[in-house]
Motif scaffolding. Structure first.
Motif, short mmCIF file in Angstrom:
data_model
loop_
_atom_site.label_atom_id
_atom_site.label_comp_id
_atom_site.label_asym_id
_atom_site.label_seq_id
_atom_site.Cartn_x
_atom_site.Cartn_y
_atom_site.Cartn_z
N GLY A 148 -1.15 -2.86 13.81
CA GLY A 148 -1.58 -4.24 13.96
C GLY A 148 -2.00 -4.90 12.66
N HIS A 149 -2.37 -4.08 11.67
CA HIS A 149 -2.84 -4.63 10.40
C HIS A 149 -1.78 -4.61 9.30
N TRP A 150 -0.61 -4.05 9.58
CA TRP A 150 0.36 -3.77 8.52
C TRP A 150 0.72 -5.01 7.70
N ASP A 151 1.09 -6.09 8.37
CA ASP A 151 1.50 -7.30 7.64
C ASP A 151 0.36 -7.83 6.77
N ALA A 152 -0.86 -7.78 7.30
CA ALA A 152 -2.01 -8.24 6.52
C ALA A 152 -2.24 -7.35 5.30
N ILE A 153 -2.05 -6.05 5.48
CA ILE A 153 -2.21 -5.12 4.36
C ILE A 153 -1.22 -5.44 3.25
N ILE A 154 0.04 -5.63 3.64
CA ILE A 154 1.09 -5.92 2.66
C ILE A 154 0.77 -7.22 1.91
N GLU A 155 0.25 -8.22 2.62
CA GLU A 155 -0.04 -9.50 1.98
C GLU A 155 -1.22 -9.39 1.02
N THR A 166 4.09 3.44 15.55
CA THR A 166 5.49 3.67 15.90
C THR A 166 6.42 2.60 15.35
N LYS A 167 5.87 1.44 15.01
CA LYS A 167 6.71 0.34 14.53
C LYS A 167 6.13 -0.19 13.21
N ILE A 168 6.70 0.24 12.11
CA ILE A 168 6.26 -0.19 10.79
C ILE A 168 7.47 -0.67 10.00
N ASN A 169 7.34 -1.82 9.34
CA ASN A 169 8.40 -2.34 8.48
C ASN A 169 8.25 -1.72 7.09
N TRP A 170 8.86 -0.55 6.91
CA TRP A 170 8.70 0.18 5.64
C TRP A 170 9.32 -0.58 4.46
N GLN A 171 10.32 -1.41 4.73
CA GLN A 171 10.96 -2.15 3.64
C GLN A 171 10.01 -3.14 2.99
#
Length: 336
Positions: free
Chosen positions: A227-234, A249-254
């Motif tokens: 749930g936090h992945w996009d915020a982490i990347i930003e 289970t669903k992470i955008n590794w790119q």
């Protein structure tokens, strides 16, 4: 010996989620210690294993991945430890766990118990300390005393791993430590552990951190990573490093590519499962943590003692862990 285990996988409410049974006393191998278990703790891995890994056909599976106790026997190749020594450790993923009267453990995974803590309080430290230490110093590659001008964001700062990671980062590095917490009690807890700044993980984390005017170089993603992945990347600094312990289970590794980010998965059982040549690193770091506890440089992360290790007390402790509301560590005394 007496032991507690599970005879059916699934929710903690299931009848077979915690059962008492007896089995033969374990026999130490040449490099093992036989330990009388005097204190244990519960961890998220207990919940995950019980939910997903079926027990053996003929008897329950003993869980428990933290222990403190007294050495009763030593294997023929053991050095530096002897019967009567007080120790603490996190054990191995492929052996019987600590929810029993006796347990065998490889000496390379064992540290001297902090003399200033009870057995139960000491049992709250090993798994989380190893996880936090390996992520900070092995995965992130931070050297002690370094990190000035950089920041680390610890997502799930009030949990077991977060509680000790905050302390290790504050005492052994020059990093600015930002921890997440969402309730008044957890905010107070992470401040007690030493966090410099606190943000709310129930709000958009990128906005919470941006308001601080800080771009963390390191992110310890300890819970809710998907749930936090996009915020982490930003929010993370370019060429920063993300460390993770949960299982999304669903992470955008790119999405790591544009900022040239590094990523590490931390699993503290990897050394013991694969018999790595540096297995004794866990013994050394636990002894270091023990000394820091006894000198007052670290404090206990235990926030709840559920009493003696019984079916009812362990079931209650596991239910509390499973609820997601646990703060710090929950521990139990040994079996009578």
């Amino acid at each position: 010996m007496k032991a507690l285990g599970y005879s059916e996988r699934g929710p903690i409410a299931a009848t077979g989620s915690v059962v008492e049974f007896t089995k033969d006393d374990p026999q130490p191998k040449s490099g093992d210690l036989l330990v009388e278990v005097c204190g244990v703790s519960v961890n998220p891995v207990d919940v995950k294993v019980r939910a997903n890994r079926p027990p053996p056909e003929n008897e329950p599976r003993i869980l428990g991945f933290d222990a403190a106790g007294v050495v009763r026997e030593v294997g023929t190749e053991v050095t530096g430890l002897q019967p009567g020594d007080e120790v603490f450790y996190a054990g191995e993923f492929t052996r019987d766990g600590s929810n029993a009267q006796l347990q065998t453990v490889d000496q390379r995974l064992v540290g001297k118990k902090p003399s200033s803590l009870s057995f139960a309080d000491a049992a709250g430290l090993p798994l989380t300390s190893i996880t936090a230490w390996e992520m900070l110093f092995d995965s992130f590659g931070i050297s002690e005393g370094e990190g000035s001008g950089d920041a680390i964001l610890i997502i799930g700062g009030a949990g077991g791993v977060g509680s000790i990671m905050i302390q290790l980062a504050k005492k052994l590095t020059a990093l600015t430590v930002i921890a997440t917490a969402s309730r008044s009690d957890t905010v107070d807890w992470v401040k007690k552990m030493g966090a410099d700044l606190v943000v709310n993980h129930h709000e958009p984390l990128n906005e919470e951190v941006k308001a601080l005017g800080i771009a963390p170089k390191y992110v310890a993603a300890l819970t809710g990573t998907e749930g936090h992945w996009d915020a982490i990347i930003e929010m993370i600094e370019p060429r920063g490093h993300i460390g993770m312990i949960d299982d999304p289970t669903k992470i955008n590794w790119q999405s790591l590519k544009m900022k040239a980010l590094s990523f590490s998965w931390e699993f503290m059982f990897a050394r013991s499962m694969f018999g790595t040549k540096d297995m004794d690193a866990q013994s050394k770091l636990l002894s270091r943590v023990s000394a820091m506890i006894d000198s007052g440089h670290l404090i206990s992360t235990v926030n709840r003692n559920n009493g003696p290790l019984t079916v009812d007390n362990l079931r209650e402790a596991l239910a509390h862990q499973e609820s997601g509301a646990a703060v710090g560590k929950t521990v139990l005394e040994g079996m009578s």
